[in-house]
Design a protein around this motif. Structure first.
Motif, PDB file in Angstrom:
ATOM      1  N   LEU A 204       3.407   2.694   1.578  1.00 21.32           N
ATOM      2  CA  LEU A 204       2.011   2.901   1.923  1.00 21.32           C
ATOM      3  C   LEU A 204       1.949   4.044   2.919  1.00 21.32           C
ATOM      4  N   SER A 303      -9.568   9.146   2.331  1.00 17.55           N
ATOM      5  CA  SER A 303      -9.411   7.811   1.760  1.00 17.55           C
ATOM      6  C   SER A 303      -8.888   6.848   2.814  1.00 17.55           C
ATOM      7  N   SER A 304      -8.455   5.671   2.350  1.00 16.56           N
ATOM      8  CA  SER A 304      -7.774   4.701   3.214  1.00 16.56           C
ATOM      9  C   SER A 304      -6.263   4.797   3.069  1.00 16.56           C
ATOM     10  N   TRP A 307      -0.981   4.234  -1.985  1.00 15.22           N
ATOM     11  CA  TRP A 307       0.161   3.411  -2.381  1.00 15.22           C
ATOM     12  C   TRP A 307       1.030   4.214  -3.343  1.00 15.22           C
ATOM     13  N   ALA A 321      -4.035  -4.022  -5.431  1.00 18.02           N
ATOM     14  CA  ALA A 321      -4.937  -2.923  -5.104  1.00 18.02           C
ATOM     15  C   ALA A 321      -5.638  -2.353  -6.334  1.00 18.02           C
ATOM     16  N   ARG A 338      -6.280   4.743  -2.164  1.00 19.56           N
ATOM     17  CA  ARG A 338      -7.083   3.588  -1.751  1.00 19.56           C
ATOM     18  C   ARG A 338      -8.468   4.048  -1.273  1.00 19.56           C
ATOM     19  N   GLU A 339      -9.504   3.465  -1.852  1.00 16.98           N
ATOM     20  CA  GLU A 339     -10.878   3.686  -1.380  1.00 16.98           C
ATOM     21  C   GLU A 339     -11.151   5.175  -1.202  1.00 16.98           C
ATOM     22  N   ASN A 357      -5.316   7.213  -9.750  1.00 15.05           N
ATOM     23  CA  ASN A 357      -4.217   6.328 -10.128  1.00 15.05           C
ATOM     24  C   ASN A 357      -3.463   6.970 -11.285  1.00 15.05           C
TER      25      ASN A 357
END
Length: 412
Positions: A204, A303-304, A307, A321, A338-339, A357
């Protein structure tokens, strides 16, 4: 008799049973033992720092089950006259690996992951034993089908309930030894370049604060052949010139894409013998380990975090996720932003969402340029981390030495 496989060799059950007292395939074992929550909280209790809401009876029960498994395993090893040493998971060090030809992790998936970090060369196989699996009694008393208080044991070949059957087989050449792909990650700072330990499950990459935005630029690396007389400058204008040949006197690589600069002058505009600046030939040019790379298809991300997982880790945090399940034999990596905060620009949103992704295949390399003041890489959980600073560059690929992991195979 049913065959058991180890490194491509067939070993029948009859041979194993007949040879239990014979030749050992592994003569020097290192047993890595989990430190239970009961032990950790007991140490805190002595200092008056233990949380008040702890359920001590439950913790003690888990502790006793774990210790019983460890003691039984050591009895099995002594019975088969195996030379071994034990070390607590938190005290494990590379010096403990001297002359070891098999590592055994007793605990759960977390213990397997921690142990694997020390096997970065991939030459020593690893066996995981789930010391405290869910029992039949728990299946009837616990409302949920799985008990989150225990490890799932996804990376463990056997449990405390059946290790007396599996461990002797492995000691004498049985079992299924699988190669598991791992993540290779290199972080380049201003004055240093750090190769992180290979990750078996996932990484992460995010701001240390979960409430903060993670800003980075993401792109893909492609090797280029450039003179290295001048230093590289992040952002494209490197001052370096492509190597030339008689068939390509301008130094422009065939099919070169122009990401910046003047297109008219960037692709060998044909004005005498002048050579185009690199910034017109490539996007951003960087270097890792002395090798020069062109960074293509760059994308600025707010983003957050991100991954990155292997096939092994695709069923863990990546799946939770929203990632894709992967075949365990896949050598690809998967990444997931993420987000992702995407600006609603015309004709741009759908293209950017398609990059949220995806898979990173063999030979492909992902590049990140960290644009937040602080950042952190979490390797296989929260215990092992590496801090990032503004301007750090991160290279990610599936090129780490694979882990040799014993897993339960198909005996049919």
């Amino acid at each position: 008799s049913k065959p058991l496989l180890r490194q491509g060799r067939d070993v029948t059950m009859a041979t194993l049973n007949a040879g239990v007292a014979g030749t050992l395939s592994f003569r020097r074992l290192l047993v890595v033992v989990k430190q239970t929550a009961y032990e950790e909280y007991s140490a805190l209790k002595l200092r008056g720092q233990a949380p008040k809401a702890l359920r001590w009876k439950r913790l003690e029960s888990r502790y006793k089950a774990h210790k019983s498994c460890v003691n039984e395993l050591l009895s099995i090893l002594r019975e088969h006259r195996v030379d071994f040493s034990c070390v607590n998971r938190v005290e494990l060090d590379r010096q403990h690996l001297a002359n070891v030809d098999l590592m055994v992790a007793v605990g759960g998936d977390g213990t397997v992951l921690s142990s694997a970090h020390f096997l970065d060369h991939g030459t020593i196989p690893l066996l995981g034993i789930n010391s405290d699996p869910i029992t039949e009694e728990d299946k009837t008393t616990v409302k949920k089908k799985t008990d989150e208080r225990r490890s799932h044991g996804a990376l463990c070949m056997c449990t405390a309930n059946n290790m007396h059957e599996y461990v002797p087989r492995i000691l004498h050449g049985g079992g299924t030894l699988n190669e598991r792909t791992r993540i290779q990650c290199i972080v380049k700072s201003t004055f240093s370049e750090t190769r992180l330990v290979p990750a078996l499950n996932d990484m992460l990459i995010a701001n240390p604060s979960p409430a903060a935005v993670s800003r980075f630029r993401m792109g893909w690396l492609k090797e280029v052949d450039l003179d290295d007389a001048a230093p590289l400058r992040d952002g494209g204008g490197t001052g370096l010139l492509p190597r030339t040949s008689s068939s390509n006197p301008t130094g422009s690589p065939e099919g070169a894409r122009s990401f910046s600069g003047n297109p008219a002058a960037g692709n060998g505009g044909g004005h005498g013998t002048s050579r185009a600046p690199v910034s017109s030939q490539y996007g951003t040019v960087t270097r890792f380990g002395g090798q020069t790379y062109d960074i293509s298809n760059s994308l600025n991300v707010w983003s957050s975090g991100m991954w990155v997982s292997t096939a092994t880790g695709s069923t863990a945090a990546m799946a939770a996720a929203g990632g894709m399940p992967m075949n365990m034999d896949s050598k690809c990596l998967q990444y997931l932003i993420r987000e992702h905060m995407i600006e609603k620009a015309a004709n741009a949103g759908d293209d950017v969402k398609g990059l949220n992704n995806g898979l990173l295949g063999e030979g492909e390399q992902l590049h990140l340029r960290w644009n937040s003041q602080k950042g952190r890489i979490f390797i296989d959980g929260s215990h092992l981390t590496h801090n990032l600073e503004l301007g750090d560059e991160v290279l990610i690929n599936p090129g780490a030495p694979p882990l040799q992991l014993f897993m339960e195979g198909n005996d049919d």
